[in-house]
Motif scaffolding. Sequence first.
Motif, PDB file in Angstrom:
ATOM      1  N   TYR A 457       7.617  -4.655   1.805  1.00 37.55           N
ATOM      2  CA  TYR A 457       7.835  -3.211   1.981  1.00 37.55           C
ATOM      3  C   TYR A 457       6.847  -2.420   1.127  1.00 37.55           C
ATOM      4  O   TYR A 457       6.268  -1.424   1.585  1.00 37.55           O
ATOM      5  CB  TYR A 457       9.270  -2.871   1.607  1.00 37.55           C
ATOM      6  N   SER A 459       3.880  -3.328   0.041  1.00 34.59           N
ATOM      7  CA  SER A 459       2.482  -3.494   0.409  1.00 34.59           C
ATOM      8  C   SER A 459       2.147  -2.959   1.790  1.00 34.59           C
ATOM      9  O   SER A 459       0.994  -2.628   2.064  1.00 34.59           O
ATOM     10  CB  SER A 459       2.094  -4.983   0.337  1.00 34.59           C
ATOM     11  N   VAL A 460       3.145  -2.856   2.675  1.00 40.95           N
ATOM     12  CA  VAL A 460       2.869  -2.446   4.050  1.00 40.95           C
ATOM     13  C   VAL A 460       3.305  -1.010   4.323  1.00 40.95           C
ATOM     14  O   VAL A 460       2.644  -0.278   5.056  1.00 40.95           O
ATOM     15  CB  VAL A 460       3.563  -3.410   5.047  1.00 40.95           C
ATOM     16  N   ILE A 461       4.407  -0.578   3.727  1.00 39.57           N
ATOM     17  CA  ILE A 461       4.961   0.735   4.046  1.00 39.57           C
ATOM     18  C   ILE A 461       4.647   1.758   2.968  1.00 39.57           C
ATOM     19  O   ILE A 461       4.237   2.874   3.246  1.00 39.57           O
ATOM     20  CB  ILE A 461       6.480   0.623   4.277  1.00 39.57           C
ATOM     21  N   THR A 462       4.849   1.393   1.709  1.00 39.21           N
ATOM     22  CA  THR A 462       4.569   2.334   0.618  1.00 39.21           C
ATOM     23  C   THR A 462       3.268   1.953  -0.071  1.00 39.21           C
ATOM     24  O   THR A 462       2.641   0.955   0.260  1.00 39.21           O
ATOM     25  CB  THR A 462       5.714   2.332  -0.409  1.00 39.21           C
ATOM     26  N   ASP A 463       2.872   2.750  -1.054  1.00 42.06           N
ATOM     27  CA  ASP A 463       1.668   2.476  -1.830  1.00 42.06           C
ATOM     28  C   ASP A 463       1.996   2.335  -3.312  1.00 42.06           C
ATOM     29  O   ASP A 463       1.174   2.638  -4.169  1.00 42.06           O
ATOM     30  CB  ASP A 463       0.650   3.615  -1.647  1.00 42.06           C
ATOM     31  N   THR A 888      -1.789  -3.274  -0.643  1.00 47.93           N
ATOM     32  CA  THR A 888      -1.423  -1.917  -1.059  1.00 47.93           C
ATOM     33  C   THR A 888      -2.665  -1.100  -1.389  1.00 47.93           C
ATOM     34  O   THR A 888      -2.786   0.072  -0.988  1.00 47.93           O
ATOM     35  CB  THR A 888      -0.495  -1.978  -2.278  1.00 47.93           C
ATOM     36  N   ARG A 891      -4.443  -0.094   1.843  1.00 48.16           N
ATOM     37  CA  ARG A 891      -3.808   1.037   2.517  1.00 48.16           C
ATOM     38  C   ARG A 891      -4.166   2.353   1.821  1.00 48.16           C
ATOM     39  O   ARG A 891      -4.469   3.355   2.465  1.00 48.16           O
ATOM     40  CB  ARG A 891      -2.284   0.848   2.525  1.00 48.16           C
ATOM     41  N   GLU A 892      -4.132   2.346   0.498  1.00 45.28           N
ATOM     42  CA  GLU A 892      -4.416   3.571  -0.248  1.00 45.28           C
ATOM     43  C   GLU A 892      -5.855   4.032  -0.040  1.00 45.28           C
ATOM     44  O   GLU A 892      -6.119   5.212   0.189  1.00 45.28           O
ATOM     45  CB  GLU A 892      -4.139   3.336  -1.730  1.00 45.28           C
ATOM     46  N   ARG A 895      -6.404   5.241   3.544  1.00 42.43           N
ATOM     47  CA  ARG A 895      -5.806   6.548   3.755  1.00 42.43           C
ATOM     48  C   ARG A 895      -6.687   7.649   3.147  1.00 42.43           C
ATOM     49  O   ARG A 895      -6.894   8.702   3.755  1.00 42.43           O
ATOM     50  CB  ARG A 895      -4.414   6.606   3.136  1.00 42.43           C
TER      51      ARG A 895
END
Length: 954
Positions: A457, A459-463, A888, A891-892, A895
Amino acid sequence: MNTWFHSWRAAIRIARRDAWRSKGRSFLVLAMIALPILGVSAFDLTLRSSELTAEQKTERSIGAADARFSDARVSGVPIYQDPEGSMSTPVQDYENKPWPDGPTDVRKVIPAGSTVLTDSSGTAKLTTAHGLLQTEVRELRAADPVARGIMRLQEGSFPERSDEVAATTHFLETSGLTVGSTLSARGFDRTYRITGSYELPSDLKTDQVNALPGAFLAPYAKAVEKAGIQAPGLSTTYLVRKPGGFTWNAVQQINTKGVTVLSRAVALDPPADSEVPLYQKDGWGNYETSVAADAAALAAVGTVVGLAMLEICLLAGPAFAVGARRSRRQLGLVGANGGARSHIRAIVLSGGLVIGVAAALVGTVLALILTFALRPVLEDVMGQRFGGFTIRPLELLGIAALAVLTGLLAATVPAVTASRQTVLASLTGRRGVRRSSRVLPLVGLGALLLGGAIALYGSVITDQFVIVAGGSAIAELGVVAMTPALVGLFGRTGRWLPLSPRLALRDAVRNRGRTAPAVAAVLAAVAGTVAVSTYAASRDAQGLAEYEARLPYGAVAALVTEEGGRDAAAVREAVQRTFPVDVRADVSRIAVGRPGCEPWGGGKGCGRFEVVIPKANECPLWATTPDGSDPSEKFTKEQRRDLNANDWRCQASAGNGVYVEGGLLVADAPILTILGIKDPGAAKALADGKVVNFLKTQVEKKTGTVALRLITDTDAADRAAEQHKPIPGAIKNLPAYQVPGSPLSYGVQAILSPAAAKAAGLTTVPMGAYFSTDHLPDSEQRQRLDGEIAKLGSTVDLTLEEGYVSKNSLVLLALTVFAGLVTIGAAGIATGLAQADAEADLKTLAAVGAPPRVRRTLSGFQCGVVAAMGVVLGSAAGVLPAIGLRLTEEREQIRFWEQSVAEGWAGSETPPYVPVVIPWETLAALLVAVPLGAALLAALVTRSRGALARRAAH
């Protein structure tokens, strides 16, 4: 109550006697627990001793004065300041007005009747036994009672005459001078005698020389300016003593004159934040650590302490199990004489209590002794003197309590296991039938799944890194809980192994009570090592992909910009002598005003130059506007994105390289070879007196020229820039040659030959040289060059392009060694327990004809099996959190890149590269070398023949 007390008293006496009898095992456990206590206690003592009281801080800053007055350099306009006097800002808002930047006569603000000491500081190149050293010179009458406490005299005396100075002990060590020596400064014909040495209590590593006010800095500045060299800057503050001191109201009154005040009275009794106007102004709040930050820091410390305690318990637990196993007959007699299971548990737990208390005492006492004895060393390392040797008894007691708690926790599992044995099994030495817990593996599996889900959760959904790390920690604890069951699964591979490893594996599986903790300890250490190693290797791969070389591989740039390039020739020769130079290109820079001025001007008679970008070549996003507004605001996001991607005016870049003023070098053709420019037209253009240009935006297309603006009045130019007016200065138009394409020129935007610069009427000063080398210089050659440059005393911008160099190699090596030591230690403990348990089996093997080497071979395989199981499980458990953290980060960064693209500001149309790299070298060392090394070490230290055992009396 009496029964409880007497039973525990007896248990402790038995445990103390057993600990004294088994000195080797007791010392091992005591050392494991005491060493962390020693380290933490010593750290606490050092930290608390280095913390200064408000009185001590004030004394080291202003001595015995009541205040230090400083010029805020805002032309005397009213200011706000913080109570420490370290921050200040004008009361009025100057967002759309020229910033007030001018001196204030501080002496006019000092109250009448005050005692005043002048404290001035500057720099000078002082002669030493080795050459020259850039040193701070401080003019302060240090012997005056008002200055007492700022400088601590170590030897001799402070200066009393204008031709005397004192020096810090660090300066004397660095310079090779002593008290009684003479020193002078380059370009200065006066000499000074060193009369004493002193130290600055809060900065022991400062190179500083103390002189009387007016004895050094003013005549030195005149001498260097006369030689055409820009004088160093000078800062002056005033130590003031006045009856009654300076209250916060008095400080605020003085602030209205543009002067900041560090007041003793305010420092000792600071006002509330609500009474400080500076903190009420936007952007100037008193940023103290928030409760959330404190909680996060406390949680981090708690996690580290908890993991350390877990590691110690896992390592020490088998050692307590050894003691319980060897004392099982004694424990059986306790049960046979009416002792309950609680008594047996108390005896084993008392072993942990005794060792824990002993470890606490030993660790705390050693910490006190070592910290006190090593105080001078610690002060030198930290660079400041302690305020005193501060002991916080409650903190030391809390740290000692951790040792006791760790000992009890380490003995808990062996105590429960020993209490479950029947009296008959304990007296006869039989093991009985023991089943592994079925609940613990299920709990571990649940923790593994829960932790994995949390990490996924995160690593994939939050940062949030914290979520990933927390989930990984829970999953790792789940694997630790599943270790006994996993050890059983490893046992199924024994059918394919030869006799000795099969016996070792079977023994490990049958005795999971001693195998599982050792495997779990190895697992925890290896998992942390693999996680950090994987993360570091991945960051290295990303760093290599993003690395921009400052020069071609193996090239060197040695540049000097101070004193008009006075030492440039010496620096060139030093590099030529010490490095394996292939091609050398001497370079110079354009000077506007006095040749001794620094680049970018500043100071009387000093100017600067700049390359003028033609209006037609200005990027619409960066073009200057008459009203100073942001030109990019006129464009939509799509237009900005299109300009950044397709307009050549917005893509101009010469690459990341060594900084040179204006990007313009004055040099001959060899510089092209060093920079890797292979265009033959560039060398011809340089010979023809043209500017070789690498940036298309600088060349006027119609005339084929590059324009240089020579600014002689830098203050007027700065004011014009602030008011968005044309910058004054003469324009020189030089013929230019635009190098085709976009060659990488390592930050150099244009090159002009010395002959062309002279023909254009430009003044140049030497700056150093660029070099190409046959091969990279080794460490000895670099040290020799550093020594040569140190003798010159000049600030040299020395760049050697080595390509991307990983900064994590030592970290990875240290982690691998740490994991290896923990693995060998845990496996060795388990092997010792196995030998104690398997003595009867070994005698049986000897009785049926097994050769003596079987004992050594079996011991080696027992140690290797434990190490191998722990390393395999730890490697699998360690890779997952590192992958989660990298996902993570990916993703950051993606983004942020997508947001930049949407806003039209992305510098690249490709998403960031965030790889996940497995450190196979580290894994290979852990998976192969560590278990093999543990097995060989255990085999070497084991005797082939066992000692004769005394027949047990029944």
